[in-house]
Design an enzyme around this catalytic site. Structure first.
Site, mmCIF file in Angstrom:
data_model
loop_
_atom_site.group_PDB
_atom_site.id
_atom_site.type_symbol
_atom_site.label_atom_id
_atom_site.label_comp_id
_atom_site.label_asym_id
_atom_site.label_seq_id
_atom_site.Cartn_x
_atom_site.Cartn_y
_atom_site.Cartn_z
ATOM 1 N N ARG A 180 0.852 -1.196 0.000
ATOM 2 C CA ARG A 180 0.000 0.000 0.000
ATOM 3 C C ARG A 180 0.885 1.242 0.000
ATOM 4 N NH1 ARG A 180 -2.665 -3.915 2.720
ATOM 5 N NH2 ARG A 180 -4.946 -3.984 2.733
ATOM 6 N N HIS A 229 -0.136 3.260 4.718
ATOM 7 C CA HIS A 229 -0.732 2.207 5.557
ATOM 8 C C HIS A 229 -0.252 0.814 5.133
ATOM 9 C CE1 HIS A 229 -3.789 4.842 7.557
ATOM 10 N NE2 HIS A 229 -3.649 5.543 6.457
ATOM 11 N N ARG A 260 -8.830 -3.739 9.747
ATOM 12 C CA ARG A 260 -7.368 -3.708 9.571
ATOM 13 C C ARG A 260 -6.839 -2.448 10.251
ATOM 14 N NH1 ARG A 260 -3.480 -1.709 6.001
ATOM 15 N NH2 ARG A 260 -1.626 -2.995 5.818
ATOM 16 N N ASN A 275 -9.090 6.598 11.117
ATOM 17 C CA ASN A 275 -7.804 6.649 11.813
ATOM 18 C C ASN A 275 -8.051 6.717 13.316
ATOM 19 O OD1 ASN A 275 -6.051 6.579 9.607
ATOM 20 N ND2 ASN A 275 -6.017 8.811 9.387
ATOM 21 N N PHE A 318 -2.845 15.453 -0.961
ATOM 22 C CA PHE A 318 -2.425 14.193 -0.336
ATOM 23 C C PHE A 318 -1.077 13.698 -0.864
ATOM 24 C CE2 PHE A 318 -2.911 9.522 0.511
ATOM 25 C CZ PHE A 318 -2.945 9.598 1.890
ATOM 26 N N HIS A 359 -12.435 1.061 0.701
ATOM 27 C CA HIS A 359 -12.763 2.165 -0.205
ATOM 28 C C HIS A 359 -13.842 3.014 0.464
ATOM 29 C CE1 HIS A 359 -13.580 4.542 -3.586
ATOM 30 N NE2 HIS A 359 -14.255 3.707 -4.348
ATOM 31 N N ARG A 391 -10.804 11.066 -1.669
ATOM 32 C CA ARG A 391 -10.631 9.670 -1.255
ATOM 33 C C ARG A 391 -11.551 8.764 -2.058
ATOM 34 N NH1 ARG A 391 -11.153 8.973 5.063
ATOM 35 N NH2 ARG A 391 -10.013 7.041 4.653
ATOM 36 N N TYR A 433 -9.172 5.437 -3.547
ATOM 37 C CA TYR A 433 -9.097 4.056 -3.032
ATOM 38 C C TYR A 433 -9.358 3.024 -4.115
ATOM 39 C CZ TYR A 433 -8.565 5.907 1.638
ATOM 40 O OH TYR A 433 -8.065 6.559 2.733
ATOM 41 N N ARG A 491 -2.667 -2.189 -7.091
ATOM 42 C CA ARG A 491 -2.157 -3.021 -6.001
ATOM 43 C C ARG A 491 -2.617 -4.469 -6.153
ATOM 44 N NH1 ARG A 491 -3.248 -4.330 -0.687
ATOM 45 N NH2 ARG A 491 -5.407 -3.641 -0.725
#
Ligand code: HDD
Length: 704
Positions: A75, A78, A115, A151, A164, A342, A361, A365, A372
């Site tokens: 990632r 994170h 997670r 978070n 970002f 997401h 965001r 995501y 990924r």
């Protein structure tokens, strides 16, 4: 004590049953991926004993090729994380606010996967670095997957997602030499901070103890943005999401985190795993701050600004349900690594707001998962698959696992009986009215950056504030460029003059001469960790130091008393195996002292027994164990002759139990016992342990 603190079997829910279909146990003969049995997997097929390897060795080629392709990109943020399954259950129907099925049926247990993560470090970095912790929850609801990607801090570094990449580039290791790993203490981050004051509120959180949690089980979670709940009638309510751990919010201390980074880099991951294996399931309450749409503009900040909190004293957090994590994954890669969160994974009844960070965001995501996880079919990976039915006209792509039947993959159709059709109770977006000019301009309502940073500072207990000041000094002290340090101090001066002066003094910067802005003096008690739950010792880990000749009966009594409240007691000795106790019995050693350290325990007790104590008083590791635990503000105790070990350790002068004293003498969180009822000692020690740490302690001269 909460209901979940009793032993309970993992839930065995819909998601678990679904996963059963893909679990593999390797109980069969070795085969290739094509199912052909293999005769030898140690020697390649070669032309003669010393000859070259042959191309036709399909087993070799397949084995090697698969290995060569085992890695996927980590990632981009994170990367380091740990996860677990569990369930969520709402206390009472929230139908007044939302039509989301999982929030309206109190009888329903919705499976979840959570997670936890750090942000800046690579996949292999240490757990206990100073960083934000990710707290991402996937609810496998009957209406589809809902992801709450939060978070452990309620605000963020930037206001608009377009910043970002800049922020992440600044905090990540510097690009020329890839130094430092998983650290915010370097020039590029603080350069960014000094030039981008919207980061300052979040930097206060990052410099606080929140950034070094004791455990994932002991940290809060926040959805950060203002989201929107929508009920059956289409009415919206603005909402901020909170997770509150039932064990309270607790942290490590900085020196301790750095040492754990070497002694046990997997500290938080191991803690999560072990506690679930033990049946001590992490639990969190979901809370909501609910704001009627009509009050959107009732605050002195913009609810769309993700660098602001709504103080809990202004809008209380209503507890709405509980999450229990009761099952570890079977395979780290398949589940924890391949899970794909997401923010735009929402279900009917939950919607977005125009927070520009959230909007970005909602793009990022999905985009990141494509690279990924290698293409558009990642939702078919077992951990990502919803328990709700999936039916659409999306087809093909790398790694397609579905075998779609029929001739039609378009809408509308008649040849496929019109399927898939538009069903009942679909997701429908909240009908928010939007109009305006096409502009690139930050809203005026986003312009104030200091007042909530001051609020946070004002709300901290004395020890929390001292830790925060040291953290600023540490981080800025690591910056090589003086101008970078100076610029940050100038900003701190707009938060609080005393803080700026204290930080400046520690980093060789001239303290600001005048107060830039007067501290408004407001505080929000809910922001202090000192006000979190501190009445349980459940799952706390206590080290008992012992050697040959220990008073084993006393150790066993202590273990029994603490275990009754859910704490874990381990006997540590200079060697592994067993100790011959003073009464001739054998006492099992849980760990040799040289394989562990005080930093991985919550508290330490030195056992009695004349020979044991005499030996430990001469054993440097034991003395260091005690001194370090004391330095890190942990509960320390000793019984009978064990008190002599405390006296031999480099501790300040403390009042310790002597003959004729009560069963427990407590001074600065050091509990000693030389006679009287052991139960009174156990109670006194448990009380100190439940307080997590003893902050009003004289540690200045303790060399640990
Ligand atoms: Fe993010 C991962 C939380 C802002 C882009 N983010 C990621 C994860 C968490 C968060 C917990 C890890 C999920 C997991 O365990 O797989 N991120 C946040 C929060 C934010 C935030 C609470 C602010 C409120 N993030 C944010 C912005 C962007 C991203 C503004 C981009 C515009 N985040 C990502 C990402 C990641 C990610 C690049 C990396 C890996 C992934 O998504 O799956 O898309």
């Amino acid at each position: 004590m909460s209901e979940a603190f009793r032993d309970r079997e993992p839930s065995g829910d819909d998601k678990d049953r679904q996963l059963d279909g893909v679990r593999e146990d390797s109980a069969n003969a070795l085969t290739t991926e094509t199912g052909v049995r293999v005769e030898d997997t140690d020697n390649s097929l070669s032309a003669g004993e010393r000859g070259p390897t042959l191309m036709e060795d399909f087993h070799f080629r397949e084995k090697m090729t698969h290995f060569d392709h085992e890695r996927i990109p980590e990632r981009v943020v994170h990367a380091r994380g740990a996860g677990a399954y569990g369930y969520f259950q709402v206390y009472e129907s929230l139908a007044r606010y939302t039509r989301a099925d999982f929030l309206t049926d109190p009888g329903l247990r919705t499976p979840v996967f959570v997670r936890f993560s750090t942000v800046a470090g690579s996949r292999g970095s240490a757990d206990t670095v100073r960083d934000v912790r990710g707290f991402a929850t996937k609810f496998y609801t009957r209406e589809g997957n809902y992801d709450l990607v939060g978070n452990n801090m309620p605000v963020f570094f930037i206001q608009d997602g377009i910043k970002f990449p800049d922020f992440v580039h600044a905090v990540k290791p510097e690009p020329d030499n890839e130094i430092p790993q998983a650290q915010s203490a370097h020039d590029t981050l603080w350069d960014f901070v000094g030039l981008q004051p919207e980061t300052l509120h979040m930097m206060m959180w990052l410099m606080s103890d929140r950034a070094i949690p004791r455990s994932y089980r002991m940290m809060q979670g926040f959805g950060v943005h203002t989201f929107r709940l929508v009920n059956e009638r289409g009415e919206g309510t603005l909402v901020k999401f909170h997770w509150k751990p039932l064990l309270g919010t607790h942290s490590l201390v900085w020196d301790e985190t750095q040492k754990i980074g070497g002694k046990d880099p997997d500290f938080n991951r191991r803690d999560l795993w072990d506690s679930i294996e033990r049946g001590q399931y992490p639990e969190y309450e979901l809370g909501m701050q609910l704001v009627p749409e009509s009050d959107e503009h009732a605050f002195d900040f913009d609810l769309l600004d993700p660098t602001k909190i709504i103080p809990e004293e202004t809008v209380p957090v209503t507890p709405v349900g509980k999450m229990v994590l009761d099952r570890n994954p079977d395979n780290f890669f398949a589940e924890t690594e391949q899970i794909a969160f997401h923010t735009a994974n929402v279900v009917p009844g939950i919607d977005f707001t125009n927070d520009p960070l959230l909007q970005a965001r909602n793009f990022s995501y999905l985009d990141t998962q494509l690279i990924r996880l290698g293409g558009p079919n990642f939702q078919q990976l077992p951990v990502n698959r919803p328990v709700a039915d999936v039916s659409n006209n999306q087809r093909d792509g790398y790694g397609q696992h579905r075998v779609h039947r029929g001739r039609t993959s378009y809408f509308p159709n008649s040849l496929g009986s019109g399927c898939p059709y538009l069903g009942e109770a679909p997701y429908s977006h909240y009908a928010e009215r939007v109009d305006g000019d096409k502009i690139r301009k930050r809203s005026e309502s986003f312009k104030e950056h200091y007042s909530q940073a001051t609020l946070f500072l004002n709300s901290l207990a004395g020890w929390e504030r001292a830790h925060l000041t040291s953290a600023f000094q540490f981080e800025l002290g690591k910056c090589e460029t003086m101008a970078v340090r100076e610029r940050v101090v100038e900003h701190l001066n707009r938060i609080d003059h005393t803080l700026a002066a204290e930080v400046a003094r520690g980093i060789g910067v001239a303290p600001p001469a005048t107060e830039e802005v007067a501290n408004h003096g407001r505080s929000s008690p809910a922001l202090s960790q000192a006000n979190s739950v501190t009445d349980t010792i459940y799952s706390r880990q206590v080290a008992v130091l012992a050697d040959e000749g220990v008073n084993a009966a006393e150790v066993l009594r202590l273990r029994e008393a603490l275990a009754a409240q859910g704490a874990l007691v381990e006997v540590l000795a200079p060697h592994d195996g067993q100790l011959r106790a003073v009464d001739g019995q054998m006492l099992a050693v849980d760990r040799a002292m040289h394989t562990v350290a005080s930093v991985v325990y919550d508290a330490v007790v030195v056992a009695g027994g004349a020979d044991s104590a005499a030996a430990l008083a001469e054993y440097g590791l034991a003395l260091n164990f005690v001194a370090e635990a004391f330095k890190h503000a942990k509960p320390v105790a000793a019984t009978h002759e064990g008190v002599g070990v405390l006296e031999a350790a480099p501790l300040p002068h403390l009042r310790m139990a002597g003959d004729g004293d009560p069963a427990a003498v407590v001074d600065q969180g050091v509990v000693t016992h030389r006679g009287g009822d052991p139960a009174e000692f156990h109670t006194a020690f448990a009380r100190v342990l439940a307080g997590h740490r003893v902050w009003d302690r004289d540690t200045a001269r303790v060399p640990a």
